[in-house]
Design a protein around this motif. Structure first.
Motif, mmCIF file in Angstrom:
data_model
loop_
_atom_site.group_PDB
_atom_site.id
_atom_site.type_symbol
_atom_site.label_atom_id
_atom_site.label_comp_id
_atom_site.label_asym_id
_atom_site.label_seq_id
_atom_site.Cartn_x
_atom_site.Cartn_y
_atom_site.Cartn_z
ATOM 1 N N ALA A 1 0.836 -1.195 0.000
ATOM 2 C CA ALA A 1 0.000 0.000 0.000
ATOM 3 C C ALA A 1 0.874 1.250 0.000
ATOM 4 O O ALA A 1 1.905 1.297 0.659
ATOM 5 N N THR A 2 0.469 2.251 -0.743
ATOM 6 C CA THR A 2 1.180 3.527 -0.784
ATOM 7 C C THR A 2 0.477 4.517 0.127
ATOM 8 O O THR A 2 -0.720 4.760 -0.008
ATOM 9 N N HIS A 3 1.239 5.105 1.047
ATOM 10 C CA HIS A 3 0.672 6.100 1.951
ATOM 11 C C HIS A 3 0.533 7.437 1.228
ATOM 12 O O HIS A 3 1.197 7.697 0.216
ATOM 13 N N THR A 4 -0.305 8.289 1.786
ATOM 14 C CA THR A 4 -0.506 9.631 1.229
ATOM 15 C C THR A 4 0.121 10.663 2.160
ATOM 16 O O THR A 4 -0.243 10.754 3.338
ATOM 17 N N ALA A 5 1.077 11.412 1.634
ATOM 18 C CA ALA A 5 1.709 12.483 2.399
ATOM 19 C C ALA A 5 1.030 13.810 2.075
ATOM 20 O O ALA A 5 0.484 13.999 0.983
ATOM 21 N N SER A 6 1.057 14.719 3.038
ATOM 22 C CA SER A 6 0.509 16.063 2.840
ATOM 23 C C SER A 6 1.544 17.081 3.281
ATOM 24 O O SER A 6 2.275 16.854 4.251
ATOM 25 N N LEU A 7 1.588 18.201 2.581
ATOM 26 C CA LEU A 7 2.526 19.268 2.906
ATOM 27 C C LEU A 7 1.779 20.563 3.195
ATOM 28 O O LEU A 7 0.654 20.773 2.733
ATOM 29 N N ALA A 8 2.419 21.442 3.933
ATOM 30 C CA ALA A 8 1.888 22.784 4.169
ATOM 31 C C ALA A 8 3.065 23.744 4.332
ATOM 32 O O ALA A 8 4.142 23.352 4.797
ATOM 33 N N VAL A 9 2.843 24.978 3.929
ATOM 34 C CA VAL A 9 3.829 26.044 4.117
ATOM 35 C C VAL A 9 3.130 27.189 4.828
ATOM 36 O O VAL A 9 2.022 27.578 4.446
ATOM 37 N N TRP A 10 3.755 27.736 5.857
ATOM 38 C CA TRP A 10 3.146 28.831 6.604
ATOM 39 C C TRP A 10 4.238 29.767 7.141
ATOM 40 O O TRP A 10 5.426 29.505 6.991
ATOM 41 N N GLY A 11 3.787 30.857 7.754
ATOM 42 C CA GLY A 11 4.743 31.815 8.316
ATOM 43 C C GLY A 11 5.330 32.753 7.282
ATOM 44 O O GLY A 11 6.339 33.418 7.546
ATOM 45 N N LEU A 12 4.721 32.825 6.103
ATOM 46 C CA LEU A 12 5.192 33.770 5.089
ATOM 47 C C LEU A 12 4.996 35.194 5.594
ATOM 48 O O LEU A 12 3.984 35.510 6.228
ATOM 49 N N GLN A 13 5.937 36.063 5.293
ATOM 50 C CA GLN A 13 5.972 37.372 5.932
ATOM 51 C C GLN A 13 5.348 38.483 5.103
ATOM 52 O O GLN A 13 5.719 39.642 5.223
ATOM 53 N N GLY A 14 4.380 38.142 4.259
ATOM 54 C CA GLY A 14 3.767 39.173 3.449
ATOM 55 C C GLY A 14 4.724 39.629 2.352
ATOM 56 O O GLY A 14 5.673 38.923 2.003
ATOM 57 N N PRO A 15 4.515 40.814 1.794
ATOM 58 C CA PRO A 15 5.402 41.295 0.740
ATOM 59 C C PRO A 15 6.846 41.397 1.236
ATOM 60 O O PRO A 15 7.113 41.877 2.336
ATOM 61 N N VAL A 16 7.788 40.931 0.414
ATOM 62 C CA VAL A 16 9.208 40.960 0.759
ATOM 63 C C VAL A 16 9.931 41.749 -0.326
ATOM 64 O O VAL A 16 9.646 41.607 -1.510
ATOM 65 N N GLU A 17 10.863 42.571 0.112
ATOM 66 C CA GLU A 17 11.636 43.356 -0.846
ATOM 67 C C GLU A 17 12.394 42.436 -1.793
ATOM 68 O O GLU A 17 13.001 41.451 -1.373
ATOM 69 N N ALA A 18 12.341 42.752 -3.085
ATOM 70 C CA ALA A 18 12.978 41.926 -4.107
ATOM 71 C C ALA A 18 14.442 41.673 -3.774
ATOM 72 O O ALA A 18 15.182 42.590 -3.431
ATOM 73 N N GLY A 19 14.828 40.392 -3.840
ATOM 74 C CA GLY A 19 16.209 40.020 -3.590
ATOM 75 C C GLY A 19 16.574 39.839 -2.134
ATOM 76 O O GLY A 19 17.705 39.466 -1.827
ATOM 77 N N HIS A 20 15.634 40.073 -1.227
ATOM 78 C CA HIS A 20 15.928 39.960 0.203
ATOM 79 C C HIS A 20 15.548 38.576 0.742
ATOM 80 O O HIS A 20 14.578 37.971 0.301
ATOM 81 N N PRO A 21 16.303 38.088 1.713
ATOM 82 C CA PRO A 21 16.001 36.775 2.296
ATOM 83 C C PRO A 21 14.821 36.834 3.262
ATOM 84 O O PRO A 21 14.546 37.874 3.858
ATOM 85 N N PHE A 22 14.132 35.722 3.413
ATOM 86 C CA PHE A 22 13.079 35.590 4.409
ATOM 87 C C PHE A 22 12.950 34.118 4.769
ATOM 88 O O PHE A 22 13.491 33.244 4.090
ATOM 89 N N THR A 23 12.252 33.844 5.854
ATOM 90 C CA THR A 23 12.123 32.484 6.368
ATOM 91 C C THR A 23 10.657 32.076 6.420
ATOM 92 O O THR A 23 9.794 32.883 6.764
ATOM 93 N N ALA A 24 10.379 30.851 6.073
ATOM 94 C CA ALA A 24 9.037 30.288 6.201
ATOM 95 C C ALA A 24 9.152 28.927 6.870
ATOM 96 O O ALA A 24 10.251 28.394 7.049
ATOM 97 N N ALA A 25 8.022 28.374 7.260
ATOM 98 C CA ALA A 25 7.991 27.040 7.850
ATOM 99 C C ALA A 25 7.323 26.079 6.872
ATOM 100 O O ALA A 25 6.368 26.441 6.182
ATOM 101 N N VAL A 26 7.849 24.865 6.808
ATOM 102 C CA VAL A 26 7.254 23.836 5.956
ATOM 103 C C VAL A 26 7.051 22.583 6.797
ATOM 104 O O VAL A 26 7.909 22.227 7.609
ATOM 105 N N GLY A 27 5.900 21.959 6.649
ATOM 106 C CA GLY A 27 5.594 20.775 7.450
ATOM 107 C C GLY A 27 5.014 19.660 6.608
ATOM 108 O O GLY A 27 4.424 19.905 5.550
#
Length: 204
Positions: A6-32
């Motif tokens: 049997a093949t299990h089903t995985a699910s992903l989510a991304v959150w914690g995005l910081q809204g608009p980010v200045e072009a070329g600038h780093p930012f951090t998000a969470a992935v689960g």
């Protein structure tokens, strides 16, 4: 007679995005990631790709479950906003052994470097007094007025449309060209409730 595992089903989510980010600038998000069969995806690698399928970043899922979940393990991913301003569609994807490939689409807003300060004054049209907690927006940039009815937007040069709104008040907007620091004023009027129950249901 042969059988397939049997093949299990995985699910992903991304959150914690910081809204608009200045072009070329780093930012951090969470992935689960989580599995419908209850197995834990610790140490599995998640790949972030852009709309063309090019790899933007990679992250490894940790061994700690997100609070309130049983097996949503997560990790931080370091990202860089695209150099081209606009809203960009990215996808997180994972291919774990024994699991069907999973992906999660999300958007990243990249904005030009802000150079100018726009001060927006919002007044109550009935009381002719500063209006607190009114929302002010220019594209992806938003702010809320303070006790003096003022909000400050940091904007790049160019043409923008300023929008002002607040619950139970009329909305207003104005197009203008941002070429330096400036101040603009809006007057919006209180609109009495015609259907209080609708307002309670809608804004609850």
């Amino acid at each position: 007679m042969s059988t397939e595992a049997a093949t299990h089903t995985a699910s992903l989510a991304v959150w914690g995005l910081q809204g608009p980010v200045e072009a070329g600038h780093p930012f951090t998000a969470a992935v689960g990631g989580t599995c419908n069969a209850g197995c834990v995806l610790t140490s599995r690698q998640v790949e972030i790709v852009d709309a063309d399928g090019a790899t933007v970043a990679r992250a490894e899922l940790g061994d700690t479950a997100w609070p309130g979940t049983a097996n949503l393990v997560w990790g931080n991913v370091e990202l860089v906003a695209p150099q081209t301003p606009g809203t960009h569609q990215w996808t997180a994807r994972i291919a774990a052994p024994g699991h069907a490939a999973a992906q999660f689409a999300f958007s990243v807003a990249s904005v030009p470097a802000p150079r100018h300060q726009l001060t927006v004054q919002v007044l109550d049209g009935t009381k002719r007094k500063p209006l607190k907690a009114a929302h002010v927006g220019a594209g992806p940039v938003h702010a809320v007025t303070d006790g003096d009815g003022r909000a400050t937007l940091l904007l790049p040069p160019g043409d923008v449309t300023i929008q002002v709104w607040k619950q139970k008040y009329s909305a207003a907007e104005q197009a203008l060209h941002v070429g330096g620091d400036a101040e603009v004023s809006f007057t919006i009027r209180y609109v009495p409730d015609k259907d209080p129950q609708y307002v309670r249901d809608f804004w609850a």
